[in-house]
Design an enzyme around this catalytic site. Structure first.
Site, PDB file in Angstrom:
ATOM      1  N   SER A 252       0.846  -1.183   0.000  1.00  0.00           N
ATOM      2  CA  SER A 252       0.000   0.000   0.000  1.00  0.00           C
ATOM      3  C   SER A 252       0.879   1.229   0.000  1.00  0.00           C
ATOM      4  O   SER A 252       1.981   1.221   0.541  1.00  0.00           O
ATOM      5  CB  SER A 252      -0.902   0.012   1.228  1.00  0.00           C
ATOM      6  OG  SER A 252      -0.144   0.436   2.335  1.00  0.00           O
ATOM      7  N   LYS A 253       0.325   2.280  -0.599  1.00  0.00           N
ATOM      8  CA  LYS A 253       1.139   3.481  -0.770  1.00  0.00           C
ATOM      9  C   LYS A 253       1.495   4.136   0.566  1.00  0.00           C
ATOM     10  O   LYS A 253       2.373   4.972   0.630  1.00  0.00           O
ATOM     11  CB  LYS A 253       0.427   4.461  -1.690  1.00  0.00           C
ATOM     12  CG  LYS A 253      -0.845   5.025  -1.115  1.00  0.00           C
ATOM     13  CD  LYS A 253      -1.474   6.022  -2.040  1.00  0.00           C
ATOM     14  CE  LYS A 253      -2.715   6.583  -1.371  1.00  0.00           C
ATOM     15  NZ  LYS A 253      -3.589   7.300  -2.256  1.00  0.00           N
ATOM     16  N   ARG A 254       0.819   3.743   1.612  1.00  0.00           N
ATOM     17  CA  ARG A 254       1.150   4.310   2.908  1.00  0.00           C
ATOM     18  C   ARG A 254       2.475   3.767   3.444  1.00  0.00           C
ATOM     19  O   ARG A 254       3.088   4.338   4.324  1.00  0.00           O
ATOM     20  CB  ARG A 254       0.038   4.050   3.924  1.00  0.00           C
ATOM     21  CG  ARG A 254      -1.133   4.974   3.732  1.00  0.00           C
ATOM     22  CD  ARG A 254      -2.314   4.651   4.597  1.00  0.00           C
ATOM     23  NE  ARG A 254      -3.415   5.586   4.396  1.00  0.00           N
ATOM     24  CZ  ARG A 254      -4.034   5.823   3.234  1.00  0.00           C
ATOM     25  NH1 ARG A 254      -3.639   5.207   2.153  1.00  0.00           N
ATOM     26  NH2 ARG A 254      -5.027   6.680   3.149  1.00  0.00           N
TER      27      ARG A 254
END
Ligand code: GLU
Length: 494
Positions: A252-254
């Site tokens: 995930s981009k987080r």
């Protein structure tokens, strides 16, 4: 039978490495069988889909060397390949099911649905919403219809029992009908949901094998039922293991940059990135790590996909990219690739308007604009010292900015400025002071061109990665402090 596979991205954000991974395996499977590979744009969510996102997806898949035989830009016999252009067709199919009694019109309002869910929760019911829960007396249906109240079309779903899905990698998978909602097929605005459009299109486009991420397994019973209702043969299903962060959580981009544009900006070679994606859950028969696309296709066998979650690890990718750079490029090719990468007119034209007013000679350019050609910057804690901000404030600004920008969907200069200004106002900081740590994080120094312009050019993933890197250097808050900050942030953005 001609094998036909497809990738069906939704154009709702930056082009995701997961899309390229799935496209690669679909293309490999099609090529191995002398078949065709189709690109279809699933843009039924009209509030989130954008033309820019679609263009970026097409450009980046093509950059990687993933070419499609049919698609919105190249056409083909089974077009249009953009679902928004097929809208009317889906309605007819939904109505056909209503007439045949396998779907129904549902006039329930949002409030009624909330109430239903609440009361079921209170009763301790954990099964999905079925037709029997949603049905209204016939007279009430007629009244609502006469009043022109909005309705959706939902499919009927068995109340109980087991649905068996045959998966090419997993064999039979059993799923409980009790957990499957009477899925909406057609929304009140007449647009289809993913499930209806996906099944109708796979059928009309003569798709024989659906190779997609494992997050779609739970949708498979609905799809199977729809094929049954329509009386169509179902393509074979193959659910690929999801890409994971090094800590094994879902990519995930987080936690990890996920946009192909980031890897482009970082200066990875498309061949190396594609090679690395080919290593996700798959290996060459001789286990060699470096291979090109055609070598992969020649040795491809989907049964060699292993189901353990493949980890997408930037360090490993960098190592592989290094091999490609050292072993595959002549000096001339290196120069050519560098030019294509960042010394191309398109990129330079974005940067020059920012630096031209500030230089006296070309030799001033590299020190001023070097950060546009860099990955993570060599910054230290001392760079964040500021006369009006203590280190806690610096951390808070960086952390809030990371959270805020994680949610940012529009990445143009003006939106970014408005968002950051809003955040600064909320924190009761002068925008000048607020932006100081951002300058250091993004450009390495506060003596730089506009940081907001720079962020818009570098793109969301590079910006986020540098902000996170800066937060580590400036001293990431402890777990306890993060909790406190989260509370503060939530209060601010409420
Ligand atoms: N539009 C879906 C996606 O964004 C496609 C899923 C599928 O392949 O069925 O991934």
């Amino acid at each position: 039978m001609t094998v036909r596979t497809r990738v069906a991205p939704s154009p709702t954000g930056d082009p995701h490495v997961g899309t390229a991974y799935i496209a690669l395996f679909n293309l490999a499977f099609a090529r191995q069988h002398g078949g065709q590979f189709i690109l279809r744009i699933e843009d039924t969510d009209q509030t989130r889909s954008t033309d820019e996102s679609e263009q970026a997806i097409l450009d980046s898949l093509r950059w990687l060397g993933l070419e499609w035989d049919e698609g919105p830009d190249v056409g083909g016999e089974y077009g249009p390949y953009r679902q928004s252009e097929r809208k009317d067709m889906y309605k007819d199919f939904a109505m056909r099911l209503v007439e045949e009694g396998t779907a129904f019109l549902c006039f329930r309002t949002a409030e009624e649905l909330d109430e239903l869910r609440e009361s079921r929760k209170a009763e301790g019911k954990h099964t999905a919403l079925k037709q029997s829960d949603l049905e209204l007396p016939q007279a009430e249906v007629e009244r609502r219809m006469a009043e022109g109240m909005p309705y959706v079309v939902r499919m009927k779903v068995p109340e109980e029992g087991v649905c068996v899905i045959d998966d090419m990698l997993r064999g039979p998978i059993e799923l409980d009908w009790g957990q499957v909602d009477a899925q909406i097929l057609l929304k009140s605005d007449g647009m289809p949901t993913y499930h209806l459009a996906n099944v109708v299109d796979d059928h009309l486009m003569k798709i024989t094998h659906v190779i997609r991420g494992e997050e779609w397994i739970n949708s498979a019973p609905k799809h199977k039922l729809l094929y049954q209702y329509f009386g169509w043969d179902m393509p074979q299903l193959c659910h690929m293991p999801l890409l994971r962060n090094p800590d094994k959580s879902k990519l995930s981009k987080r936690k990890n940059p996920t946009s192909i544009l980031y890897y482009q900006r970082m200066g990875y070679l498309p061949e190396a990135l594609l090679n690395y994606l080919g290593r996700m859950g798959w290996s060459m028969p001789d286990e060699r790590e470096k291979f090109n696309r055609d070598e992969m296709f020649a040795s491809f066998d989907i049964q060699r996909v292993s189901l353990g979650g493949p980890v997408f690890d930037q360090e490993k990718l960098s190592w592989l990219n290094g091999l490609w750079i050292r072993e595959e490029l002549t000096t001339e090719q290196f120069a050519e690739q560098m030019q294509k990468w960042a010394l191309n007119p398109e990129y330079l034209m974005q940067i020059i308007p920012l630096i031209q007013p500030r230089v006296e000679k070309f030799s001033d350019v590299a020190p001023l604009a070097g950060f546009f050609l860099s990955g993570m910057l060599p910054i230290s804690a001392a760079d964040f010292e500021h006369k009006k901000l203590d280190s806690e404030q610096v951390q808070r600004i960086l952390q809030f900015s990371v959270w805020h920008l994680d949610q940012q969907r529009h990445w143009d200069r003006d939106t970014l400025f408005a968002e950051l200004k809003g955040l600064a106002d909320g924190m009761e900081l002068k925008i000048r002071d607020f932006l100081f740590p951002l300058f250091v994080a993004i450009a390495g120094t506060s003596q730089s061109v506009s940081v907001v312009d720079a962020m818009s050019i570098l793109g969301p993933d590079m910006t986020r990665a540098r902000l996170r890197h800066a937060l580590e250097i400036a001293g990431a808050p402890s777990k306890k402090a993060t909790k406190r900050l989260e509370k503060e942030y939530r209060a601010l953005s409420a």
